[in-house]
Motif scaffolding. Structure first.
Motif, short mmCIF file in Angstrom:
data_model
loop_
_atom_site.label_atom_id
_atom_site.label_comp_id
_atom_site.label_asym_id
_atom_site.label_seq_id
_atom_site.Cartn_x
_atom_site.Cartn_y
_atom_site.Cartn_z
N GLN A 1 0.83 -1.19 0.00
CA GLN A 1 0.00 0.00 0.00
C GLN A 1 0.87 1.25 0.00
O GLN A 1 2.02 1.23 0.45
CB GLN A 1 -0.94 0.01 1.21
N SER B 1 -4.87 -0.66 3.23
CA SER B 1 -5.31 0.69 2.83
C SER B 1 -4.63 1.71 3.71
O SER B 1 -4.42 1.48 4.91
CB SER B 1 -6.84 0.82 2.92
N GLU C 1 -4.90 6.03 4.26
CA GLU C 1 -5.68 7.20 3.89
C GLU C 1 -5.33 8.37 4.79
O GLU C 1 -5.16 8.20 6.02
CB GLU C 1 -7.19 6.91 3.99
N HIS D 1 -9.92 -2.81 2.96
CA HIS D 1 -9.14 -2.35 1.81
C HIS D 1 -9.50 -0.95 1.35
O HIS D 1 -8.80 -0.37 0.50
CB HIS D 1 -9.31 -3.33 0.65
N SER D 2 -10.62 -0.41 1.82
CA SER D 2 -11.06 0.92 1.38
C SER D 2 -11.46 1.74 2.60
O SER D 2 -12.30 1.31 3.39
CB SER D 2 -12.25 0.81 0.42
N ARG E 1 -13.86 -3.18 -3.88
CA ARG E 1 -13.23 -1.85 -3.83
C ARG E 1 -14.33 -0.80 -3.77
O ARG E 1 -15.39 -0.96 -4.39
CB ARG E 1 -12.34 -1.62 -5.06
N HIS F 1 -6.39 -1.98 -6.04
CA HIS F 1 -5.77 -0.66 -6.05
C HIS F 1 -4.90 -0.43 -7.29
O HIS F 1 -4.00 0.39 -7.28
CB HIS F 1 -4.92 -0.49 -4.78
#
Length: 365
Positions: A36, A100, A102, A157-158, A215, A318
């Motif tokens: 990631q 993930s 962010e 994952h998101s 996703r 991704h």
């Protein structure tokens, strides 16, 4: 000139260019699996998550566009309890992969979110120097019904942060549906209404807690508009994930893993179809990208510049991204192909056919 970070099984590549002129400008962590990436738009920091097998998960950070990297703390679970409701939890309490990364809101300097495998959500308040498990989601009783989608255990994952409200978070779990928080993660609600898990017995098909979301992405200009590539097809929400509408499968297939949405136009999104769950290759060996311009009512399929026959590329969750201005897309595969498009996906230019398997790519804003 644009910059693109490409995380592969054998390191992180920095690719720069525009139009049909791109080049690999740097290669970091040669031979090490990168799972990631995050190019933080708030301060320009770069983050890379590595899955080092016997040596565990590692995180690296650069504040000078890769000229220098430092190791920072990696998310880690507390010790598994020996008494109480989680003493018999079959899920291992150790981070196997960061799936993930962010950035927090513009009003939250230093805040980062990390979704992991197994499905723990971690927060950092200090740019990755330390991490804390989000106990509200991890201790959610319904977590006991989550299951692996491609891995032995469920994973996050998101992670989406609403640009209008940093406390509004939405996460997608494979397999555990979509969960939303309006208080920065202190409490969560399951919001997968409308999704169908056709791989389950009929009585559980509409159970939001076991939906296999591949996703989830969000339109930056209209954050209430979200798109999902699901194990069973494509879904769209126009009310910030409260309800989901199934989209009729486009030709040649509605199965896939990756999705990207136009940051300015909530009606436009791109997908990379694969043949089926049981045969994860391009349909009839032809690699295509599909695009809708009208919220999923219709689709076009584009393959100009992509392998047209005997192609066996799979694009991971991704492996598809769009630039912040909405004009350029990038696409990368498990067989080391990397392409860009300046024509909304209608024509593609091959940058490389020889990279290691690609897990993630991201434009640098």
């Amino acid at each position: 000139m644009l910059s693109l970070l490409v995380g592969t099984r054998k390191g992180l590549f920095v690719v720069r260019g525009q139009g049909r002129t791109w080049h690999i400008a740097a290669h970091h962590f040669a031979g090490e699996p990168v799972t990631q990436l995050l190019a933080d738009p708030r301060d320009g920091s770069w983050y890379a998550a590595l899955r080092m097998g016997h040596f565990g998960v590692k995180l690296r950070k650069s504040t000078d566009q890769g000229a220098h990297w430092t190791e920072i703390a990696a998310p880690a679970f507390p010790a598994k309890p020996t008494t109480g409701p989680w003493a018999d939890d079959p899920t291992p309490w150790n981070v196997d992969m960061v799936w993930s990364l962010e950035a927090g809101g513009a009003d939250q300097p230093g805040r980062l979110w990390a979704g992991c495998l197994p499905a723990g959500l971690f927060a950092s308040q200090d740019g990755g120097a330390s991490w804390v498990l989000n106990n509200a989601l991890w201790d959610e009783p319904r977590r006991k019904d989550w299951m692996g989608g491609g891995y032995d255990h469920a994973g996050i994952h998101s992670v989406l942060v609403d640009p209008r409200d940093s406390a509004h978070l939405t996460v997608a779990i494979s397999c555990g549906g979509v969960w939303k928080s309006h208080d920065g993660g202190q409490s969560w609600e399951l919001t997968a209404s409308g999704m169908r898990a056709d791989f389950m017995p009929e009585e559980r098909v509409e159970d939001g807690n076991i939906q296999d979301v591949h996703r989830m992405v969000q339109c930056a200009a209209q954050p209430d508009a979200l798109w999902v590539q699901h194990h069973g097809g494509i879904y769209r929400s126009t009310d910030a994930a409260q309800r989901w509408q199934g989209i009729a499968a486009p030709m040649p297939s509605g199965f896939g893993f990756a999705v990207a949405c136009d940051p300015k136009n909530p009606l436009r999104a791109w997908f990379v179809p694969a043949q089926a769950d049981s045969c994860r290759i391009p349909v009839q060996g032809q690699m295509l990208v599909t695009r809708t311009d009208d919220g999923g009512h219709s689709f076009q399929a584009f393959g100009d510049g992509l392998p047209a026959q005997h192609a066996y590329h799979l694009v991971y969750r991704h492996g598809l991204d769009i630039s912040a201005d909405g004009s350029t897309l990038a696409l990368a595969s498990t067989t080391g192909g990397l392409w860009t498009s300046e024509h909304a996906g209608e024509q593609w230019h091959c940058i490389s056919k020889d990279l290691p398997p690609v897990a993630v790519l991201q434009f640098v804003s």
